[in-house]
Design an enzyme around this catalytic site. Structure first.
Site, mmCIF file in Angstrom:
data_model
loop_
_atom_site.group_PDB
_atom_site.id
_atom_site.type_symbol
_atom_site.label_atom_id
_atom_site.label_comp_id
_atom_site.label_asym_id
_atom_site.label_seq_id
_atom_site.Cartn_x
_atom_site.Cartn_y
_atom_site.Cartn_z
ATOM 1 N N SER A 22 22.983 12.666 36.913
ATOM 2 C CA SER A 22 21.628 12.810 36.966
ATOM 3 C C SER A 22 21.265 11.751 37.437
ATOM 4 O O SER A 22 21.579 10.784 38.062
ATOM 5 C CB SER A 22 21.847 12.168 35.046
ATOM 6 O OG SER A 22 20.317 11.491 35.009
ATOM 7 N N TYR A 58 20.973 6.403 27.505
ATOM 8 C CA TYR A 58 21.033 7.743 27.965
ATOM 9 C C TYR A 58 21.878 7.109 29.588
ATOM 10 O O TYR A 58 22.802 8.105 30.107
ATOM 11 C CB TYR A 58 20.669 8.228 27.465
ATOM 12 C CG TYR A 58 20.119 10.104 28.216
ATOM 13 C CD1 TYR A 58 21.098 10.207 28.257
ATOM 14 C CD2 TYR A 58 19.548 9.643 30.184
ATOM 15 C CE1 TYR A 58 21.687 11.576 29.539
ATOM 16 C CE2 TYR A 58 19.887 11.047 30.514
ATOM 17 C CZ TYR A 58 20.787 12.344 30.547
ATOM 18 O OH TYR A 58 21.012 13.442 31.323
ATOM 19 N N LYS A 99 25.282 7.953 31.626
ATOM 20 C CA LYS A 99 25.472 8.819 33.020
ATOM 21 C C LYS A 99 26.471 7.652 34.271
ATOM 22 O O LYS A 99 27.721 8.781 34.458
ATOM 23 C CB LYS A 99 24.551 9.176 33.081
ATOM 24 C CG LYS A 99 24.576 10.819 32.637
ATOM 25 C CD LYS A 99 24.778 11.849 32.488
ATOM 26 C CE LYS A 99 24.411 12.293 31.591
ATOM 27 N NZ LYS A 99 25.376 13.861 30.997
ATOM 28 N N TYR A 127 22.132 16.254 38.973
ATOM 29 C CA TYR A 127 20.904 16.910 38.560
ATOM 30 C C TYR A 127 19.855 16.414 38.034
ATOM 31 O O TYR A 127 19.158 15.285 37.855
ATOM 32 C CB TYR A 127 20.861 17.524 36.982
ATOM 33 C CG TYR A 127 22.387 18.042 36.374
ATOM 34 C CD1 TYR A 127 22.770 18.386 37.772
ATOM 35 C CD2 TYR A 127 22.207 17.933 35.338
ATOM 36 C CE1 TYR A 127 23.849 18.871 37.189
ATOM 37 C CE2 TYR A 127 24.033 19.088 34.323
ATOM 38 C CZ TYR A 127 24.548 18.801 34.877
ATOM 39 O OH TYR A 127 25.620 19.627 34.643
ATOM 40 N N ASN A 164 11.492 17.169 24.127
ATOM 41 C CA ASN A 164 11.459 16.125 24.735
ATOM 42 C C ASN A 164 10.885 16.358 26.655
ATOM 43 O O ASN A 164 9.932 14.647 27.058
ATOM 44 C CB ASN A 164 12.169 14.814 25.266
ATOM 45 C CG ASN A 164 13.314 14.388 24.201
ATOM 46 O OD1 ASN A 164 12.289 13.461 22.911
ATOM 47 N ND2 ASN A 164 13.783 14.794 23.419
ATOM 48 N N ARG A 181 8.558 14.626 40.023
ATOM 49 C CA ARG A 181 10.148 15.218 40.105
ATOM 50 C C ARG A 181 10.349 16.166 40.695
ATOM 51 O O ARG A 181 9.733 16.940 41.401
ATOM 52 C CB ARG A 181 9.772 15.054 38.345
ATOM 53 C CG ARG A 181 9.736 14.721 37.395
ATOM 54 C CD ARG A 181 10.769 13.375 37.487
ATOM 55 N NE ARG A 181 10.883 12.268 36.162
ATOM 56 C CZ ARG A 181 9.992 10.908 36.529
ATOM 57 N NH1 ARG A 181 8.785 10.879 37.501
ATOM 58 N NH2 ARG A 181 9.289 10.160 35.830
#
Ligand code: UDP
Length: 339
Positions: A125, A151, A155, A179, A200, A233
């Protein structure tokens, strides 16, 4: 036909990747224990690919069951998606995240070595970049930073585990796909994102508000130093992302010696939260009930991908627009609410 093990293949990105794999002539074999996936997606998936699918309902952390699966099949490679992904939940339950996301990866790697399966594509990510300093466009050379959630840390650590394992087992050929923000659904509306509980992420929140499942969307913060005060984003259509996985597998098949690459998967274009809302309203004709709320802690202001490496080494680039993604996500939302 070459078989590819797809862990988490019933999930959002996994299910779309199964479609891409089949379209490219591979046979996906899915391992998913459905703790975070919906069986309705599997029905849609089978309809879409017009064939039955082999699915093992197994926890990827269960080493003996995973070994049995590796014994039954000759895999050309593995695409490892199965992981928890809710940033906020990871802050409240860090061990749940470390246990599941790291153990599942280690089981996959051990099984791969034991059964001489040498190609791995891993779901990483852009969270590994944290808040970009001056340049908001990040490439793979941009230094990783201390993750701001457990989280995100899983990664970062997972990429390091793969790197270390590659050093210890030089047969391994690995691609970590970083990603950016996956959105959208398959254009058939047969598969899409199926959040369990309150979503979320932004787009499922938008579509669920538009359909009336949720009352109102809160836009987290209006005082960021961006053109309209909201965060920016890089939203990437899930089918483009799915195709990047297939390109990564075929890249690994062409490698004569071992490798361990990290590759950004995004569009290279930043979109603000307000731009996304406005585009959603204009493309779908739905009026969205939204208002500004306070900033969400841990959000970065602005980030988007430099995608040169993906273009160069995978011959991949995004083909869908963000408008396509919004329309497809909306079609999917309508579909799952029509039953
Ligand atoms: N966002 C928002 N309201 C929501 C969910 C998300 O304003 O209900 C914003 C969030 O602050 C961020 C962007 O939408 O700027 C994308 O958030 P998401 O959680 O989808 O992805 P992230 O980039 O945080 O992984």
């Amino acid at each position: 036909m070459k078989s590819i093990l797809v862990t988490g293949g019933a999930g959002f990105i996994g299910s779309h990747t199964v479609v891409s794999l089949i379209n490219s002539g591979y046979t996906p074999i899915i391992v998913d224990d459905f703790r975070n996936a919906n069986k309705t997606v599997v029905q849609g998936l089978k309809k879409l690919v017009e064939q039955d699918l082999l699915i093992y309902q197994v926890d990827v952390c269960d080493k003996s069951k995973m070994n049995e699966i590796f014994e039954k099949h000759v895999f050309e490679g593995v695409i490892h998606f199965a992981a928890y992904k809710a940033v906020g939940e990871s802050v409240d339950f860090p061990l749940k995240y470390y246990h599941n996301n790291l153990n599942s990866l280690m089981v996959v790697l051990e099984c791969m070595k034991k059964h001489a399966v040498d190609k791995l594509v891993f779901s990483s990510s852009c969270t590994v970049y944290g808040e970009p300093k001056d340049l908001k466009e990040v490439d793979e050379q941009t230094p990783k930073v201390q993750a701001n959630s457990p989280y995100g840390n899983t990664k970062c650590i997972s990429e390091e585990i793969i790197q270390d394992y590659h050093a210890a087992w030089p047969m391994l050929k690995a691609v970590n796909l970083r990603y950016f923000n996956p959105v959208g659904a398959h254009s058939s509306a047969l598969i899409g994102e199926y959040p369990i509980g309150k979503p979320n992420n932004l787009l499922p929140y938008v579509t669920q508000t538009a359909i009336g499942k949720l009352e109102e969307l809160t836009v987290f913060g209006n005082d960021y130093p961006t053109k309209d005060g909201t965060c920016i984003r890089d939203y990437i259509h899930v089918m483009d992302l799915a195709n990047a996985h297939v390109k990564a597998i075929s890249f690994l098949e062409k490698q004569e010696s071992s490798c361990c690459e990290v590759i950004n998967v995004g569009t290279g274009k930043g979109t603000s939260v307000l731009e996304l809302i406005t585009l959603f309203e204009s493309k779908t004709g739905q009026k969205l009930n939204w208002s500004f709320g306070p900033r969400r802690s841990g959000d970065v202001t602005e980030i988007y991908a430099n995608v040169s490496k993906a273009k160069k080494i995978l011959s991949w680039e995004a083909s869908y627009s963000i408008a396509d993604a919004l329309i497809h996500a909306w079609e999917w939302e309508k579909k799952i609410n029509s039953k």
